[in-house]
Scaffold this motif. Structure first.
Motif, PDB file in Angstrom:
ATOM      1  N   MET A   1       0.834  -1.195   0.000  1.00 52.60           N
ATOM      2  CA  MET A   1       0.000   0.000   0.000  1.00 52.60           C
ATOM      3  C   MET A   1       0.870   1.246   0.000  1.00 52.60           C
ATOM      4  O   MET A   1       1.971   1.243   0.533  1.00 52.60           O
ATOM      5  CB  MET A   1      -0.896   0.019   1.242  1.00 52.60           C
ATOM      6  N   LYS A   2       0.320   2.302  -0.584  1.00 51.62           N
ATOM      7  CA  LYS A   2       1.027   3.570  -0.584  1.00 51.62           C
ATOM      8  C   LYS A   2       0.092   4.640  -0.054  1.00 51.62           C
ATOM      9  O   LYS A   2      -0.974   4.875  -0.597  1.00 51.62           O
ATOM     10  CB  LYS A   2       1.508   3.940  -1.982  1.00 51.62           C
ATOM     11  N   PHE A   3       0.485   5.284   1.062  1.00 46.74           N
ATOM     12  CA  PHE A   3      -0.300   6.391   1.592  1.00 46.74           C
ATOM     13  C   PHE A   3       0.175   7.669   0.930  1.00 46.74           C
ATOM     14  O   PHE A   3       1.367   7.888   0.740  1.00 46.74           O
ATOM     15  CB  PHE A   3      -0.158   6.476   3.111  1.00 46.74           C
ATOM     16  N   LEU A   4      -0.743   8.536   0.589  1.00 44.55           N
ATOM     17  CA  LEU A   4      -0.465   9.661  -0.279  1.00 44.55           C
ATOM     18  C   LEU A   4      -0.541  10.971   0.480  1.00 44.55           C
ATOM     19  O   LEU A   4      -1.205  11.089   1.503  1.00 44.55           O
ATOM     20  CB  LEU A   4      -1.483   9.675  -1.427  1.00 44.55           C
ATOM     21  N   PHE A   5       0.143  11.973  -0.047  1.00 40.23           N
ATOM     22  CA  PHE A   5       0.225  13.256   0.613  1.00 40.23           C
ATOM     23  C   PHE A   5      -0.074  14.355  -0.388  1.00 40.23           C
ATOM     24  O   PHE A   5       0.674  14.583  -1.336  1.00 40.23           O
ATOM     25  CB  PHE A   5       1.618  13.456   1.211  1.00 40.23           C
ATOM     26  N   PRO A   6      -1.188  15.069  -0.196  1.00 44.02           N
ATOM     27  CA  PRO A   6      -1.654  16.013  -1.213  1.00 44.02           C
ATOM     28  C   PRO A   6      -0.773  17.235  -1.367  1.00 44.02           C
ATOM     29  O   PRO A   6      -0.960  17.989  -2.310  1.00 44.02           O
ATOM     30  CB  PRO A   6      -3.051  16.393  -0.696  1.00 44.02           C
ATOM     31  N   TRP A  55      -2.641  26.225 -13.886  1.00 47.26           N
ATOM     32  CA  TRP A  55      -2.074  27.027 -12.795  1.00 47.26           C
ATOM     33  C   TRP A  55      -3.125  27.423 -11.771  1.00 47.26           C
ATOM     34  O   TRP A  55      -2.811  27.576 -10.577  1.00 47.26           O
ATOM     35  CB  TRP A  55      -1.392  28.278 -13.357  1.00 47.26           C
ATOM     36  N   TRP A  56      -4.381  27.540 -12.193  1.00 45.65           N
ATOM     37  CA  TRP A  56      -5.424  27.947 -11.246  1.00 45.65           C
ATOM     38  C   TRP A  56      -6.151  26.763 -10.608  1.00 45.65           C
ATOM     39  O   TRP A  56      -7.095  26.950  -9.838  1.00 45.65           O
ATOM     40  CB  TRP A  56      -6.420  28.888 -11.934  1.00 45.65           C
ATOM     41  N   LEU A  57      -5.671  25.545 -10.921  1.00 46.02           N
ATOM     42  CA  LEU A  57      -6.164  24.325 -10.268  1.00 46.02           C
ATOM     43  C   LEU A  57      -4.957  23.526  -9.769  1.00 46.02           C
ATOM     44  O   LEU A  57      -4.720  22.396 -10.205  1.00 46.02           O
ATOM     45  CB  LEU A  57      -6.995  23.493 -11.250  1.00 46.02           C
ATOM     46  N   PRO A  58      -4.170  24.107  -8.845  1.00 48.46           N
ATOM     47  CA  PRO A  58      -2.869  23.531  -8.518  1.00 48.46           C
ATOM     48  C   PRO A  58      -2.892  22.348  -7.562  1.00 48.46           C
ATOM     49  O   PRO A  58      -1.859  21.689  -7.380  1.00 48.46           O
ATOM     50  CB  PRO A  58      -2.135  24.714  -7.869  1.00 48.46           C
ATOM     51  N   ASN A  59      -4.040  22.061  -6.928  1.00 46.40           N
ATOM     52  CA  ASN A  59      -4.046  20.969  -5.951  1.00 46.40           C
ATOM     53  C   ASN A  59      -5.282  20.085  -6.126  1.00 46.40           C
ATOM     54  O   ASN A  59      -6.201  20.397  -6.900  1.00 46.40           O
ATOM     55  CB  ASN A  59      -3.981  21.518  -4.521  1.00 46.40           C
ATOM     56  N   GLY A  60      -5.300  18.985  -5.398  1.00 46.53           N
ATOM     57  CA  GLY A  60      -6.354  18.001  -5.566  1.00 46.53           C
ATOM     58  C   GLY A  60      -7.736  18.493  -5.204  1.00 46.53           C
ATOM     59  O   GLY A  60      -8.734  18.075  -5.800  1.00 46.53           O
ATOM     60  N   HIS A  61      -7.827  19.385  -4.211  1.00 46.63           N
ATOM     61  CA  HIS A  61      -9.130  19.908  -3.824  1.00 46.63           C
ATOM     62  C   HIS A  61      -9.736  20.737  -4.947  1.00 46.63           C
ATOM     63  O   HIS A  61     -10.909  20.569  -5.306  1.00 46.63           O
ATOM     64  CB  HIS A  61      -8.998  20.752  -2.556  1.00 46.63           C
ATOM     65  N   LEU A  62      -8.945  21.628  -5.528  1.00 45.66           N
ATOM     66  CA  LEU A  62      -9.463  22.473  -6.602  1.00 45.66           C
ATOM     67  C   LEU A  62      -9.763  21.651  -7.853  1.00 45.66           C
ATOM     68  O   LEU A  62     -10.752  21.897  -8.547  1.00 45.66           O
ATOM     69  CB  LEU A  62      -8.476  23.593  -6.909  1.00 45.66           C
ATOM     70  N   GLN A  63      -8.908  20.675  -8.147  1.00 48.57           N
ATOM     71  CA  GLN A  63      -9.162  19.805  -9.293  1.00 48.57           C
ATOM     72  C   GLN A  63     -10.481  19.049  -9.112  1.00 48.57           C
ATOM     73  O   GLN A  63     -11.288  18.936 -10.040  1.00 48.57           O
ATOM     74  CB  GLN A  63      -8.013  18.808  -9.453  1.00 48.57           C
ATOM     75  N   THR A  64     -10.717  18.535  -7.907  1.00 45.47           N
ATOM     76  CA  THR A  64     -11.930  17.774  -7.625  1.00 45.47           C
ATOM     77  C   THR A  64     -13.163  18.671  -7.654  1.00 45.47           C
ATOM     78  O   THR A  64     -14.197  18.305  -8.232  1.00 45.47           O
ATOM     79  CB  THR A  64     -11.811  17.084  -6.258  1.00 45.47           C
ATOM     80  N   LEU A  65     -13.074  19.842  -7.036  1.00 45.27           N
ATOM     81  CA  LEU A  65     -14.211  20.765  -7.014  1.00 45.27           C
ATOM     82  C   LEU A  65     -14.569  21.232  -8.422  1.00 45.27           C
ATOM     83  O   LEU A  65     -15.749  21.401  -8.751  1.00 45.27           O
ATOM     84  CB  LEU A  65     -13.903  21.962  -6.116  1.00 45.27           C
ATOM     85  N   TYR A  66     -13.553  21.434  -9.260  1.00 39.73           N
ATOM     86  CA  TYR A  66     -13.851  21.843 -10.628  1.00 39.73           C
ATOM     87  C   TYR A  66     -14.545  20.716 -11.386  1.00 39.73           C
ATOM     88  O   TYR A  66     -15.419  20.969 -12.222  1.00 39.73           O
ATOM     89  CB  TYR A  66     -12.574  22.270 -11.356  1.00 39.73           C
ATOM     90  N   ASP A 335      -2.766  13.416  -5.009  1.00 40.02           N
ATOM     91  CA  ASP A 335      -3.460  14.430  -4.223  1.00 40.02           C
ATOM     92  C   ASP A 335      -4.976  14.266  -4.270  1.00 40.02           C
ATOM     93  O   ASP A 335      -5.720  15.208  -4.011  1.00 40.02           O
ATOM     94  CB  ASP A 335      -3.058  15.842  -4.681  1.00 40.02           C
ATOM     95  N   ASP A 336      -5.427  13.058  -4.573  1.00 36.96           N
ATOM     96  CA  ASP A 336      -6.862  12.758  -4.588  1.00 36.96           C
ATOM     97  C   ASP A 336      -7.396  12.861  -3.150  1.00 36.96           C
ATOM     98  O   ASP A 336      -6.979  12.096  -2.282  1.00 36.96           O
ATOM     99  CB  ASP A 336      -7.080  11.350  -5.143  1.00 36.96           C
ATOM    100  N   LEU A 356       0.667   6.543 -10.875  1.00 36.77           N
ATOM    101  CA  LEU A 356       0.276   7.522  -9.864  1.00 36.77           C
ATOM    102  C   LEU A 356       0.798   8.888 -10.282  1.00 36.77           C
ATOM    103  O   LEU A 356       2.008   9.112 -10.327  1.00 36.77           O
ATOM    104  CB  LEU A 356       0.848   7.131  -8.501  1.00 36.77           C
ATOM    105  N   THR A 357      -0.126   9.786 -10.639  1.00 42.09           N
ATOM    106  CA  THR A 357       0.273  11.151 -10.967  1.00 42.09           C
ATOM    107  C   THR A 357       0.404  11.946  -9.671  1.00 42.09           C
ATOM    108  O   THR A 357      -0.275  11.669  -8.683  1.00 42.09           O
ATOM    109  CB  THR A 357      -0.762  11.830 -11.883  1.00 42.09           C
ATOM    110  N   SER A 358       1.256  12.946  -9.676  1.00 43.93           N
ATOM    111  CA  SER A 358       1.446  13.742  -8.463  1.00 43.93           C
ATOM    112  C   SER A 358       0.237  14.622  -8.177  1.00 43.93           C
ATOM    113  O   SER A 358      -0.053  14.947  -7.026  1.00 43.93           O
ATOM    114  CB  SER A 358       2.697  14.612  -8.607  1.00 43.93           C
ATOM    115  N   HIS A 359      -0.478  15.026  -9.220  1.00 48.35           N
ATOM    116  CA  HIS A 359      -1.626  15.909  -9.092  1.00 48.35           C
ATOM    117  C   HIS A 359      -2.795  15.352  -9.902  1.00 48.35           C
ATOM    118  O   HIS A 359      -2.640  14.377 -10.630  1.00 48.35           O
ATOM    119  CB  HIS A 359      -1.281  17.317  -9.571  1.00 48.35           C
ATOM    120  N   GLY A 360      -3.950  15.989  -9.771  1.00 53.26           N
ATOM    121  CA  GLY A 360      -5.102  15.569 -10.565  1.00 53.26           C
ATOM    122  C   GLY A 360      -6.391  15.451  -9.792  1.00 53.26           C
ATOM    123  O   GLY A 360      -7.469  15.418 -10.381  1.00 53.26           O
ATOM    124  N   GLY A 361      -6.316  15.334  -8.450  1.00 53.55           N
ATOM    125  CA  GLY A 361      -7.532  15.224  -7.663  1.00 53.55           C
ATOM    126  C   GLY A 361      -8.298  13.957  -7.957  1.00 53.55           C
ATOM    127  O   GLY A 361      -7.743  12.955  -8.416  1.00 53.55           O
TER     128      GLY A 361
END
Length: 444
Positions: A1-6, A55-66, A335-336, A356-361
């Motif tokens: 298993m791999k635990f992830l860090f957003p 650039w305006w969706l730089p983290n998993g939360h913003l990617q997911t909300l969008y 960062d999901d 596993l991508t580093s970003h994407g939500g």
């Protein structure tokens, strides 16, 4: 298993291959025997390239909300033709086929078979982002394939006609849909793709079928894998609790839309559980599952379960990875905010590639588009490369399918006569792919 860090800042995509990769036959310029790893490295270059979020969706939360709140009504417009399947247990599935006019496609054109997310359907933007280029003619830069979305019971306008819903662990509905699709197009390679909850169902189906699997390959995006661990993560943080309640309320709203149907069997345990569930006030997904899914999420056996925890133990897909016997590509984002544990070792299975991508939500993967200020989904490139490689380059060994036959008007498989499906009627229903379901948040 791999635990992830957003909060990770790296852009590199991690692609994990098993210690020993399956050896396959490919046909491109010549017939060759190569490892599955070599096939992927050669034919899926986008998978190994970094994903750079907008650039305006730089983290998993913003990617997911969008993904949930963005306006995708003018993008990837798709029209479907719906076929309603009646199952032996009285349930109903909605199969949405595209393109509607496929007369110019050859009978053996590959077919992408889709399983959507938690409360979604064929209208979801993440589904259309893949199917639009899949079904576009090669002359216009597409693959020129057919596609069909299997809408779960009660989703995307599909009625509830028996006291049963769907869940992350119930695979028989998809199995029966495959009976029909493979009979309708017996010479076409079938390529499976699942999103989120649908990814969990697809993984379990592929593992359960083993060498008898009717799919040529599978691709799973944003799979939740260990349901108990990821649910615990959601419950342990403030922001996770917000996501969990959003998904839980979505399920309540979906269930409410079918109360008239479920009330036809008021003494049934599933109907009773539904009445209790719709009275919940902004439940977490765990609370919903512990109230309803443990009872109504599948057929007996193994349903009902004593608790939501028992359902999670049964339904989690990470435990069955060792049984997969067809090429399977999994892509998650580090960062999901919904999925925080990914089995990158895949139990060492030679048929599985984990990325596993580093970003994407969660089901986002939005990158800058050519039009200033617009975004597109990066994920479509590696997925289309995977489809092309496994449908047209990979040569499958002689499949070990069980026979399908018609019994009493139902298509069924030898040894599984308790399952079966038939076309409900021949009336053509056209579905506009951008029209969602009232009261249901898209993107989840």
């Amino acid at each position: 298993m791999k635990f992830l860090f957003p909060w990770t800042s790296e852009r590199k995509t991690e692609v994990r291959h098993p210690p020993t990769s399956a050896v396959v036959t490919i046909q491109d310029h010549s017939t060759r025997r190569v490892s599955l790893r070599e096939l992927v490295e050669e034919k899926c270059p986008s998978l190994h390239a970094p994903f750079h979020p907008a650039w305006w969706l730089p983290n998993g939360h913003l990617q997911t909300l969008y993904c949930v709140l963005g306006d995708f009504s003018q993008r990837d417009k798709i029209v479907y033709k719906r076929t309603m399947l009646r199952l032996k247990d009285g349930g109903t599935l909605g199969l949405d086929f595209t393109p509607v006019d496929d007369t110019n496609l050859r009978p053996d054109a590959p077919i992408v078979v889709v399983l959507h997310g938690l409360t979604g359907g064929s209208y979801e933007s993440y589904v259309r982002a893949i199917l639009s280029p899949v079904c576009l003619p090669p002359s216009e830069g597409g693959l020129g394939y057919r596609a069909v979305v299997v809408n779960f019971r009660g989703c995307a306008g599909v009625p509830i006609t028996s006291p049963q819903f769907y869940s992350a662990g119930h695979t028989d509905d998809f199995r029966q849909a495959i009976f029909y699709i493979s009979t309708l197009f017996p010479d076409a390679p079938l390529l499976g793709i699942g999103f989120s909850l649908g990814a969990n169902v697809l993984t379990r189906y592929v593992a359960e079928e083993g060498q008898h699997c009717r799919l040529r390959s599978a691709c799973v995006l944003g799979c939740p894998w260990n349901l108990a661990a990821n649910n615990k993560w959601l419950d342990s943080t403030y922001i996770g609790n917000i996501y969990s309640k959003g998904m839980g309320q979505n399920l309540v709203n979906l269930l409410k839309s079918h109360l008239n149907s479920l009330s036809q069997t008021p003494e049934h345990d599933v109907s009773k559980a539904a009445m209790t569930a719709v009275a919940l006030n902004k439940p977490t997904i765990g609370e919903f599952d512990n109230t309803f899914t443990k009872v109504g999420g599948g057929s007996s056996p193994p349903w009902p379960f004593a608790s939501g925890a028992d359902y999670y133990e049964y339904a989690s897909s990470h435990k069955v990875l060792g049984d997969v016997r067809i090429p399977l590509l999994s892509i998650n984002a580090a960062d999901d905010p919904v999925v925080q544990e990914v089995p990158m070792d895949a139990k060492g299975n030679e048929w599985i590639i984990m990325a596993l991508t580093s970003h994407g939500g969660h089901l986002g993967w939005f990158e800058p588009d050519d039009d200033w200020g617009q975004v597109r989904r990066w994920i479509r490139r590696p997925v289309l490369e995977w489809f092309h490689a496994t449908a047209e380059v990979l040569q499958r060994e002689t499949p070990q399918h069980l026979d399908i036959r018609e019994v009493d008007g139902y298509l069924t498989e030898v040894g599984r006569e308790n399952l079966g499906c038939r076309v409900l009627d021949d009336k053509e229903q056209i579905i506009r792919g951008t029209e969602g379901q009232a009261g249901i948040l898209a993107g989840l």
